[in-house]
Design a protein around this motif. Structure first.
Motif: not given
Length: 169
Positions: A150-169
Motif C-alpha cells: 500500500p505504501d509503494m502504491l501511494e509512493f508511485l501515485r505521488v512521484i514523477g519524472p525527476g523525483d529522487r529517493l534519499e537514503i540517509r545514514l
C-alpha cells in the motif's frame, strides 16, 4: 518541482506528510563511497528514480507518472563486476552472474530502479539498488529500500519524472 523522498537508517520512510515503515540493507546504510558489490548495505545518497518494473501476471500497471515496464520471466539484472553489462538490465539466459527479476516471492512485483552507480557503472561499487516491496517481517534487503505494497502504491501515485529517493545514514 523535483521532490526528494527520504528513507532513514532507522527504517522510516517519509511519504508526503507522514512516515511509514521501510526495510533497508541487512548490512546497514553506508556512505556510497564505501558501498561494495555483495555487502548487503544500502548506499547513502540521493538517487534519481529511473523507471518502474511490475509483474503483469500479479497486478495491473501501477498509477504513476513514471515510465512503467512489464516484467517477463526473461528479465534479469547483471551483478557481475567483470561483465560489460554490470549494473544493467539484461535478458535471460545470461552467462554472467545476475539476479532474476521474475521471482517466486512478491518482493519484485514492483521495482523502482534507482540511479545508483549507473552513469556509468563502476565495477564493484554496487548493483541492483532498487525500491521494491518489503517482506512481511521487514527483514533486511541486499541493499535496497523496501516498502509495504500500500505504501509503494501511494509512493508511485505521488512521484514523477525527476523525483529522487534519499537514503540517509
Amino acid at each position: 518541482m523535483v521532490k526528494t523522498f527520504t528513507a532513514t537508517a532507522d527504517g522510516q520512510f517519509q511519504l508526503n506528510e507522514h512516515k511509514v515503515r521501510c526495510a533497508l540493507g541487512k548490512g546497514g546504510v553506508r556512505p556510497a563511497s564505501e558501498k561494495r558489490e555483495g555487502d548487503g548495505a544500502s548506499p547513502a545518497g540521493i538517487w534519481p528514480i529511473r523507471h518502474v518494473f511490475y509483474r503483469p501476471d500479479r497486478m495491473d500497471a501501477p498509477q504513476t507518472r513514471l515510465k512503467t515496464v512489464a516484467l517477463t520471466p526473461e528479465d534479469g539484472w547483471c551483478d557481475d563486476p567483470a561483465s560489460p553489462d554490470y549494473n544493467r538490465h539484461v535478458k535471460l539466459p545470461f552467462a554472467a552472474s545476475h539476479e532474476k527479476l521474475w521471482r517466486e516471492d512478491h518482493v519484485y512485483d514492483l521495482i523502482l530502479v534507482l540511479g545508483h552507480n549507473d552513469d556509468p557503472p563502476v565495477p564493484g561499487l554496487g548493483s541492483a539498488i532498487f525500491a521494491h516491496l518489503a517482506r512481511e517481517d521487514y527483514s533486511g534487503t541486499e541493499g535496497c529500500v523496501a516498502l509495504a505494497l500500500p505504501d509503494m502504491l501511494e509512493f508511485l501515485r505521488v512521484i514523477g519524472p525527476g523525483d529522487r529517493l534519499e537514503i540517509r545514514l
